[in-house]
Design a protein around this motif. Structure first.
Motif, PDB file in Angstrom:
ATOM      1  N   ALA A 135       0.827  -1.203   0.000  1.00  4.21           N
ATOM      2  CA  ALA A 135       0.000   0.000   0.000  1.00  4.21           C
ATOM      3  C   ALA A 135       0.864   1.258   0.000  1.00  4.21           C
ATOM      4  CB  ALA A 135      -0.920  -0.006   1.214  1.00  4.21           C
ATOM      5  N   LEU A 136       1.920   1.255   0.797  1.00  5.37           N
ATOM      6  CA  LEU A 136       2.769   2.438   0.908  1.00  5.37           C
ATOM      7  C   LEU A 136       3.539   2.723  -0.386  1.00  5.37           C
ATOM      8  CD1 LEU A 136       4.169   1.943   4.522  1.00  5.37           C
ATOM      9  CD2 LEU A 136       2.452   3.610   3.772  1.00  5.37           C
ATOM     10  N   GLU A 147      -9.957   0.163  -7.440  1.00  5.73           N
ATOM     11  CA  GLU A 147     -10.952  -0.804  -6.964  1.00  5.73           C
ATOM     12  C   GLU A 147     -10.308  -1.878  -6.089  1.00  5.73           C
ATOM     13  OE1 GLU A 147     -14.190  -3.980  -8.810  1.00  5.73           O
ATOM     14  OE2 GLU A 147     -13.423  -2.360 -10.065  1.00  5.73           O
ATOM     15  N   ALA A 148      -9.107  -2.285  -6.450  1.00  9.18           N
ATOM     16  CA  ALA A 148      -8.395  -3.285  -5.649  1.00  9.18           C
ATOM     17  C   ALA A 148      -8.022  -2.721  -4.288  1.00  9.18           C
ATOM     18  CB  ALA A 148      -7.149  -3.767  -6.389  1.00  9.18           C
ATOM     19  N   LEU A 149      -7.618  -1.461  -4.244  1.00 10.52           N
ATOM     20  CA  LEU A 149      -7.297  -0.825  -2.963  1.00 10.52           C
ATOM     21  C   LEU A 149      -8.540  -0.721  -2.082  1.00 10.52           C
ATOM     22  CD1 LEU A 149      -4.862   2.091  -3.912  1.00 10.52           C
ATOM     23  CD2 LEU A 149      -4.299  -0.037  -2.737  1.00 10.52           C
ATOM     24  N   ALA A 161      -1.648  -2.091   8.409  1.00 11.34           N
ATOM     25  CA  ALA A 161      -1.923  -2.251   6.979  1.00 11.34           C
ATOM     26  C   ALA A 161      -3.140  -1.425   6.573  1.00 11.34           C
ATOM     27  CB  ALA A 161      -2.143  -3.728   6.648  1.00 11.34           C
ATOM     28  N   ALA A 162      -4.149  -1.376   7.449  1.00  3.61           N
ATOM     29  CA  ALA A 162      -5.356  -0.605   7.145  1.00  3.61           C
ATOM     30  C   ALA A 162      -5.024   0.882   7.018  1.00  3.61           C
ATOM     31  CB  ALA A 162      -6.408  -0.815   8.230  1.00  3.61           C
ATOM     32  N   GLY A 163      -4.182   1.379   7.916  1.00  7.62           N
ATOM     33  CA  GLY A 163      -3.785   2.792   7.835  1.00  7.62           C
ATOM     34  C   GLY A 163      -3.049   3.098   6.548  1.00  7.62           C
ATOM     35  N   ALA A 164      -2.166   2.199   6.148  1.00  4.56           N
ATOM     36  CA  ALA A 164      -1.426   2.401   4.902  1.00  4.56           C
ATOM     37  C   ALA A 164      -2.367   2.373   3.701  1.00  4.56           C
ATOM     38  CB  ALA A 164      -0.350   1.326   4.759  1.00  4.56           C
ATOM     39  N   LEU A 165      -3.329   1.495   3.719  1.00  2.00           N
ATOM     40  CA  LEU A 165      -4.282   1.402   2.614  1.00  2.00           C
ATOM     41  C   LEU A 165      -5.155   2.651   2.534  1.00  2.00           C
ATOM     42  CD1 LEU A 165      -5.249  -2.351   3.027  1.00  2.00           C
ATOM     43  CD2 LEU A 165      -4.288  -1.336   0.955  1.00  2.00           C
ATOM     44  N   ARG A 166      -5.586   3.157   3.689  1.00  2.00           N
ATOM     45  CA  ARG A 166      -6.389   4.388   3.676  1.00  2.00           C
ATOM     46  C   ARG A 166      -5.571   5.546   3.118  1.00  2.00           C
ATOM     47  NH1 ARG A 166      -7.992   2.522   8.839  1.00  2.00           N
ATOM     48  NH2 ARG A 166      -6.672   4.068   9.865  1.00  2.00           N
ATOM     49  N   TRP A 167      -4.298   5.608   3.500  1.00  2.00           N
ATOM     50  CA  TRP A 167      -3.429   6.661   2.970  1.00  2.00           C
ATOM     51  C   TRP A 167      -3.299   6.540   1.460  1.00  2.00           C
ATOM     52  CZ3 TRP A 167       1.112   6.145   0.228  1.00  2.00           C
ATOM     53  CH2 TRP A 167       1.807   7.321  -0.030  1.00  2.00           C
ATOM     54  N   VAL A 196     -16.221   4.105   6.341  1.00  2.00           N
ATOM     55  CA  VAL A 196     -16.364   5.504   6.740  1.00  2.00           C
ATOM     56  C   VAL A 196     -15.019   6.090   7.157  1.00  2.00           C
ATOM     57  CG1 VAL A 196     -16.934   5.103   9.187  1.00  2.00           C
ATOM     58  CG2 VAL A 196     -17.822   7.119   8.003  1.00  2.00           C
ATOM     59  N   ARG A 197     -14.162   5.291   7.763  1.00  2.00           N
ATOM     60  CA  ARG A 197     -12.842   5.795   8.142  1.00  2.00           C
ATOM     61  C   ARG A 197     -11.998   6.095   6.904  1.00  2.00           C
ATOM     62  NH1 ARG A 197      -9.928   2.814  13.005  1.00  2.00           N
ATOM     63  NH2 ARG A 197      -8.604   4.603  12.609  1.00  2.00           N
TER      64      ARG A 197
END
Length: 334
Positions: A135-136, A147-149, A161-167, A196-197
């Motif tokens: 993700a990073l 769409e994959a992200l 991993a979730a934080g990196a994906l949101r970024w 929502v996050r």
């Protein structure tokens, strides 16, 4: 009927008819005086039966068993064919999804295609660290399959991993909010929260509009996350939800901070102070809620807030009174 005529009528090539004969599936009833194969009407019917069974996915070996073994029971074989067909469809669907995502990323050349394939593989890794690194690095390595992200962030349970994906999604482009919106209506609560996050970290008008809509969502977690994000963006529509969060002790400290940000606008500050006062009146039977509401007044400037604190400094609840007195003293010192 000679083999050429059978081939034309049945649609089965003469070569395949000879193959059927070599396997014992269908044998010409006779031969002409010149030695040519001659098929009877029954032979032709059998050829059509063979083709019908092959159309279901049966192997030629199973076709022979079905036609010649009186004890052959089709139910088990049909169930097996159903299972294999489902597996094949699932595999083809996964391939189609991958190809569609590669196409949507608009690769400029095969190097881009290879990078996208590598990213998709990394996002599906069993290692949370590998997913985080993917993700990073996604934004810097070429076209991004948004769409994959989105799918990855909605399914990611590891917080890092979730934080990196949101970024990564926040950097990925304008399509992300629309794709994430479907997650808000997912049956699983954790997926709705992830959606929502992720939307909250995207700073564009579409994301803000989705967050406004989420203020009326049936899921209180979705409403709360939307209100916190909107408060940080200065959207006053979030005030009622933020007040509810303080009363209910759901992320109340974050909600109070968001109200403090909104209170930077003097007009909005008066509205917030009025809302806190109203909640204090209705929360009289809940001392803990009244204490949290009093603390929230600390970050709300203005006359209405000060008047409310002055009244609260004489409150019957000693904690409320001492909190209000302390806040007033701090204001006086300023």
């Amino acid at each position: 009927m000679l083999i050429g005529d059978v081939a034309r009528r049945s649609g089965v090539s003469a070569r395949m008819l000879r193959h059927y004969e070599s396997l014992g599936l269908v044998r010409p009833t006779g031969r002409t005086g010149s030695g040519y194969r001659e098929y009877s009407g029954e032979d032709i019917r059998r050829i059509f039966h063979i083709e019908s069974l092959r159309s279901l996915g049966l192997s030629l070996r199973d076709v022979g068993r079905a036609l010649d073994d009186p004890a052959f029971a089709p139910a088990e074989l049909v169930d097996d064919l159903i299972g294999r067909t489902r597996e094949r469809i699932a595999a083809e669907t996964r391939l189609l999804t991958r190809l569609r995502r590669i196409g949507a990323a608009e690769p400029a050349g095969w190097e881009d295609v290879l990078q996208i394939v590598a990213l998709l593989q990394a996002l599906g890794s069993q290692s949370a660290g590998a997913r985080q690194r993917a993700a990073l690095s996604a934004i810097d390595e070429g076209p991004v399959p948004v769409e994959a992200l989105v799918e990855a962030v909605l399914g990611e349970s590891d917080p890092n991993a979730a934080g990196a994906l949101r970024w990564a999604l926040a950097q990925a482009g304008e399509d992300a909010p629309t794709l994430l919106a479907a997650g808000l209506d997912a049956p699983e609560a954790e997926v709705r929260e992830r959606a929502v996050r992720a939307i909250a970290e995207i700073a564009n008008a579409e994301a803000t509009a989705l967050l406004r809509d989420a203020l009326t969502h049936s899921d209180e977690v979705v409403r709360g996350q939307a209100a916190l994000a909107l408060g940080a963006r200065g959207v006053a529509d979030a005030i009622p939800t933020l007040l509810d969060m303080i009363v209910a002790e759901r992320n109340d400290a974050d909600a109070a901070d968001a109200l403090g940000v909104l209170a930077g606008d003097p007009t909005v500050a008066e509205r917030i102070a009025g809302g806190l006062v109203e909640c204090l009146a209705h929360a009289a039977a809940r001392p803990s809620a009244r204490r949290r509401l009093t603390q929230a007044l600390a970050d709300v400037p203005g006359r209405r807030s000060s008047r409310a604190l002055a009244e609260l400094s004489r409150d019957e609840d000693r904690v409320v009174a001492s909190t209000a007195t302390y806040i007033l003293e701090l204001r006086g010192a300023r």
